[in-house]
Motif scaffolding. Sequence first.
Motif, PDB file in Angstrom:
ATOM      1  N   GLU A  47      20.681 100.997  32.738  1.00  0.00           N
ATOM      2  CA  GLU A  47      20.927 101.593  34.248  1.00  0.00           C
ATOM      3  C   GLU A  47      21.033 100.295  35.078  1.00  0.00           C
ATOM      4  O   GLU A  47      19.863  99.646  35.093  1.00  0.00           O
ATOM      5  N   LYS A  48      22.141 100.217  35.570  1.00  0.00           N
ATOM      6  CA  LYS A  48      22.225  99.429  36.786  1.00  0.00           C
ATOM      7  C   LYS A  48      22.746  99.839  37.949  1.00  0.00           C
ATOM      8  O   LYS A  48      23.470 100.875  38.103  1.00  0.00           O
ATOM      9  N   ILE A  52      19.462 103.351  26.912  1.00  0.00           N
ATOM     10  CA  ILE A  52      20.268 103.507  27.821  1.00  0.00           C
ATOM     11  C   ILE A  52      19.887 102.141  28.783  1.00  0.00           C
ATOM     12  O   ILE A  52      18.850 101.898  29.218  1.00  0.00           O
ATOM     13  N   GLU A  58      29.689 105.343  28.790  1.00  0.00           N
ATOM     14  CA  GLU A  58      29.521 104.551  30.080  1.00  0.00           C
ATOM     15  C   GLU A  58      29.686 105.691  31.131  1.00  0.00           C
ATOM     16  O   GLU A  58      30.850 106.551  31.268  1.00  0.00           O
ATOM     17  N   SER A  83      25.845 103.586  40.536  1.00  0.00           N
ATOM     18  CA  SER A  83      25.151 103.463  39.334  1.00  0.00           C
ATOM     19  C   SER A  83      25.919 103.476  38.194  1.00  0.00           C
ATOM     20  O   SER A  83      26.998 104.033  37.978  1.00  0.00           O
ATOM     21  N   TYR A  84      25.387 102.540  37.202  1.00  0.00           N
ATOM     22  CA  TYR A  84      26.312 102.340  35.918  1.00  0.00           C
ATOM     23  C   TYR A  84      25.062 102.570  34.771  1.00  0.00           C
ATOM     24  O   TYR A  84      24.095 101.713  34.878  1.00  0.00           O
ATOM     25  N   THR A  85      25.560 103.267  33.640  1.00  0.00           N
ATOM     26  CA  THR A  85      24.622 103.671  32.737  1.00  0.00           C
ATOM     27  C   THR A  85      25.416 103.437  31.350  1.00  0.00           C
ATOM     28  O   THR A  85      26.625 103.878  31.461  1.00  0.00           O
ATOM     29  N   SER A  86      24.884 102.687  30.351  1.00  0.00           N
ATOM     30  CA  SER A  86      25.617 102.795  29.121  1.00  0.00           C
ATOM     31  C   SER A  86      24.489 102.749  27.880  1.00  0.00           C
ATOM     32  O   SER A  86      23.586 102.117  28.268  1.00  0.00           O
ATOM     33  N   ASN A  87      24.985 103.254  27.041  1.00  0.00           N
ATOM     34  CA  ASN A  87      23.982 103.204  25.671  1.00  0.00           C
ATOM     35  C   ASN A  87      24.216 101.916  25.260  1.00  0.00           C
ATOM     36  O   ASN A  87      25.106 101.205  25.328  1.00  0.00           O
ATOM     37  N   THR A 109      17.679  96.998  37.577  1.00  0.00           N
ATOM     38  CA  THR A 109      18.142  97.374  36.216  1.00  0.00           C
ATOM     39  C   THR A 109      16.895  98.010  35.538  1.00  0.00           C
ATOM     40  O   THR A 109      15.793  97.257  35.592  1.00  0.00           O
TER      41      THR A 109
END
Length: 187
Positions: free
Chosen positions: A81-82, A79, A108, A94-98, A53
Motif C-alpha cells: 500500500e502506498k 499487499i 490494483e 492510495s494505491y494497493t496491489s498484491n 508505504t
Amino acid sequence: MVLYFENKIQYNFDFETTTLAHLNRYPNPYAKHVLSVDTLDSHIDKEGQLNITRIIVKTGRLPKFVRPFLGSTNLNSWIIEKLIINPKTKTMKSYTSNIDHRKFIRIEEFLNFQTDKSLLNLIECNAKVKFSSNLIGLKSKIEEWSHQKFSKNINNSRDGLTYVMNKMKEKGKYYFIKKNMNNGLGV
C-alpha cells in the motif's frame, strides 16, 4: 482481457478524520481477514505531502480451481500500500496491489479521496480497481471471479472505514467531555 471496477462513495466526515481512519482502519469487525499491517517507510516530501508505504497481510481468497497450480496450502496474500496525503489540498491518494500470486491474478486498487469544495465535512472517494491475470487458459475466468468477489466485498471495506471513523468520533467526543470536566468547565 483486463477487467475494471469503478466506484464512487461519499463519507460525511472531515478530511483529518477520514485520513486518520484510513491509516488505522485495521482491525475492524468488517476486516477479519486482515492479519497484519506494517509500515515500511514514511516521510514528508518537498511539497509537504506525507508519503507512507505499508505491507498488509490478508488471508488468501483465491478460487478453488486455481489452488492446484500453486503447490501450496498457504494462500495468505501480501499487499503493498502506498499513500500520499496532501494536507494543503486535502487530498489522499492510495494505491494497493498484491505482491504475490501475480502469475494468477494481479489486483490494483487506486483510491482518490478529496474534500468536497462546498462542504468541508464531506469526502468524496473515487475508486478504480484493475484485475489482470497471465494464466493462459484460465485468464478470463480468474479475472471474472476476482471482479465478482471484489464487487461483493466492497461494502465491507466501506463499512469498515465508516466504523473506524465513527469510533474515532466517539473517542474524540469522550476526550472533549473528560477534558472539560477536568478543567471545571462542565458540559
